[in-house]
Each structure stands twice: as C-alpha cells, then as structure tokens.
Enzyme design. Structure first.
Site, mmCIF file in Angstrom:
data_model
loop_
_atom_site.group_PDB
_atom_site.id
_atom_site.type_symbol
_atom_site.label_atom_id
_atom_site.label_comp_id
_atom_site.label_asym_id
_atom_site.label_seq_id
_atom_site.Cartn_x
_atom_site.Cartn_y
_atom_site.Cartn_z
ATOM 1 N N HIS A 163 5.879 33.514 64.909
ATOM 2 C CA HIS A 163 5.723 34.942 65.211
ATOM 3 C C HIS A 163 6.403 35.735 64.105
ATOM 4 O O HIS A 163 7.611 35.634 63.895
ATOM 5 C CB HIS A 163 6.359 35.273 66.562
ATOM 6 N N LYS A 212 8.478 44.763 62.683
ATOM 7 C CA LYS A 212 7.990 43.890 61.598
ATOM 8 C C LYS A 212 6.613 44.343 61.107
ATOM 9 O O LYS A 212 6.364 44.414 59.899
ATOM 10 C CB LYS A 212 7.931 42.441 62.090
ATOM 11 N N ASP A 236 1.723 39.061 62.951
ATOM 12 C CA ASP A 236 1.914 38.595 64.325
ATOM 13 C C ASP A 236 1.890 37.072 64.416
ATOM 14 O O ASP A 236 2.829 36.468 64.914
ATOM 15 C CB ASP A 236 0.872 39.207 65.267
ATOM 16 N N ARG A 246 27.763 41.372 52.396
ATOM 17 C CA ARG A 246 27.982 42.596 51.615
ATOM 18 C C ARG A 246 27.789 42.390 50.119
ATOM 19 O O ARG A 246 27.429 43.322 49.397
ATOM 20 C CB ARG A 246 29.411 43.119 51.869
#
Length: 340
Positions: free
Chosen positions: A153, A174, A192, A258
């Site tokens: 998915h 998404k 999908d 980071r």
C-alpha cells in the site's frame, strides 16, 4: 512499518500462457509447428535446457521440466542419424513430459519427428533467432514470471529519474503528494497498490496493479485519471525502487533525524533500500523535500557526496585549525562589511 514480507512466487505457467505473452513482452516471435493442447503442458522453471545428452541416450539427471531448446547442434545431430536411430533418439526425449520444444535459427524437424511430438502432446515452436539470443530473451521473460513479488500500500513516483516509493498510514496524503509531484513534471508509476518484483539478487521493480493502472483516488475529489489529465509524459509502467519515503504523523516526543549522518534502510523482499522518514506537520512542503531526497540520492550515487558528511568535515577543520582563532582576521564578503 515492516515491509519485509514473505514474497509470493508463481509455481508454474501453461505453455499457452507462455506462447501468448512472450511476443507481447519481448522482441521475439514464436511460430507453432503442431497443434496440441498447450493448456495441459506447464513450465516449472525459469532456466532453459539444450538436450544434447538426452538425444544421445543419456537421460540421467535430465531436467525435462524446462523449456527444451534445439539449436544447430541438436538438429544437425538428428539429421545425420539413420531413420531408425533418429526416431529412437527423439523418442528418448519426448518420452518425458516436456513443457515444449523450441527450434532456433529456423531449424526444421523431419515430418515423422514432428508427428511423434504431436502424438506425445509436446508443443513445438520455431523462431528465426539464434540459440544464444533466444535463451537470453526467454530467460529474461521467465525470470520476471517466476520472480518473487509482493503488493504494498503506497505510491510509486519517478522523481528526477529516481524511483521513490511513498509509504505511510492511510490518510497522511500519499496520493496527494504523488499528484503534486506529477504536476511538477515527475512521472507516476503506481498509486495505492504498488506491485514489487525482485529481479536477480538485489533489484526491485515496481509496477502498478493491472486494474488500477494510473488512476488515483483523492479524498474529497474522487478518482483521477493521471494519463488523461497530464498526458503520456506523466506516467511510466515500471521503475526500479531506489528510495523509500515513509510519511509519519508529527509527534513532538519522537526523535527525528536532523543531520542525515545515520543512513536508515528497510528490507523489501530481502533487499535493503534507503529509508527516509518524514514527519508531517502544517507548513511543511513535502513535495519539495521529496525532490531534494531524489537529488541527494543522485548526488551520493554518482559522486559520493553527502552534505551532512561535508558539513561535519568542515566543522572539524575549523575546530582543529587554531591559526584561525589567533589570527584576529575576519572574513570579507562585501566591501566594508566584515564578520568578526
């Protein structure tokens, strides 16, 4: 998110399916030489076999479940035999339940041998290509057919030539991000439902579900046909998976990357793929970040340059260079403008 699921694998295919699809996938044409029920014959292996020893009578360890290739050597061997010996040699081959026989380089079988194959229910085909090219092309086709595959998915987009797969929980956007990337000139592979095939040892090929194809479902809007709206330039059928981007819900307590010094990976069908985890929060332009992810991948892949490592090396040089601290000189970057 665990992506390393056990892959599925096709156990066999009928010769009818093989004959119907081989010309669609590759630049090779097979011509039938006899009429038998091709649905009753099945191919179980991706490898091909040239049955020279079997024709000579040695059938121990004969890999009869493979497609059998008769090239110049095998057909010349049969043709130089006397009639009875020729039939006996060919009988030693077709007494096994072969998937099919393919003659290369437009070679021919004697009519009595072709009749024997028909009575045994063995399909016989011929191609104009040489044995080497035929084996190369058919192996590539069978490798795809018998490769491990799994459906995931997510969304798959070609961004600057880099295959980026977007994953994450439902409702994070998404499809919207993928649509935004397409609008910016990139190409949609699947949305999908992303089908991934493992090819060889470490190559993953993503494609779309045959039914969904290049349609997208956008919440609040409905179904969108990307090809019809944006044109042929906005889609592609397949793409190698090179980076996985996981969209996450923003959590203040989570410790997100980071600097980018620690490279994360995820396994898909046993293959390690770079993983980028992007938290979603208001004001963040995910589309631009994914474009930078793709460009960073290209920069690292082709030149070995990693921005975080370059910055780290620069900081180390400044710290260890005591002369800069003692010189008292600043850096001039505009006339009469100094940085102390």
């Amino acid at each position: 998110m665990n992506l390393d699921q056990k892959g599925l694998k096709k156990r066999s295919m009928t010769v009818a399916y093989f004959f119907e699809n081989i010309s669609k996938s590759l630049d090779i044409k097979l011509r039938r030489l006899n009429e038998v029920d091709e649905q009753k014959r099945r191919i179980f292996e991706r490898d091909l076999h040239r049955p020279g020893l079997a024709l000579a009578g040695f059938t121990n360890l004969f890999t009869y479940k493979r497609v059998q290739i008769l090239g110049n050597t095998e057909t010349r061997f049969l043709n130089h035999l006397e009639d009875d010996d020729r039939k006996r040699a060919f009988e030693s081959l077709i007494k096994f339940k072969l998937p099919c026989i393919i003659l290369t380089s437009n070679n021919k079988l004697e009519p009595e041998l072709l009749d024997m194959a028909t009575r045994a229910g063995v399909p016989v085909f011929v191609t104009r290509h040489s044995s080497t090219k035929t084996i190369y092309l058919l192996t590539d086709f069978l490798d795809d057919q018998f490769s491990q595959y799994q459906q995931f998915h997510g969304s798959m987009v070609d961004v600057y030539g880099v295959g980026v797969m977007l994953i994450g929980n439902s409702g994070l956007g998404k499809s919207e991000v993928a649509l935004d990337l397409v609008e910016r000139g990139h190409r949609l592979v699947a949305d999908d439902a992303v089908v991934i095939n493992r090819k060889g040892e470490n190559v993953l090929i993503a494609s779309g579900n045959e039914i969904v194809d290049h349609f997208m479902e956008i919440r609040g809007l409905g179904v969108v046909d990307v090809k019809a709206i944006f044109g042929i330039r906005a889609i592609r059928d397949k793409k190698v998976v090179q980076v996985v981007v996981e969209l996450l819900e923003w959590n203040e307590e989570s410790d997100y990357e980071r600097l980018g010094l620690d490279t994360k990976t995820t396994k898909i069908l046993g293959v390690d793929i770079p993983l980028i985890q992007l938290p979603i929060n208001p004001g963040k332009n995910i589309t631009v970040i994914i474009e930078v992810v793709a460009l960073n991948y290209l920069l690292k892949h082709y030149s070995g340059y990693v921005a975080a490592e370059a910055l780290e090396q620069r900081i180390k040089r400044v710290i260890t260079n005591e002369s800069l601290k003692k010189s008292g000189k600043g850096r001039t970057y505009l006339a009469k403008d100094y940085e102390e």
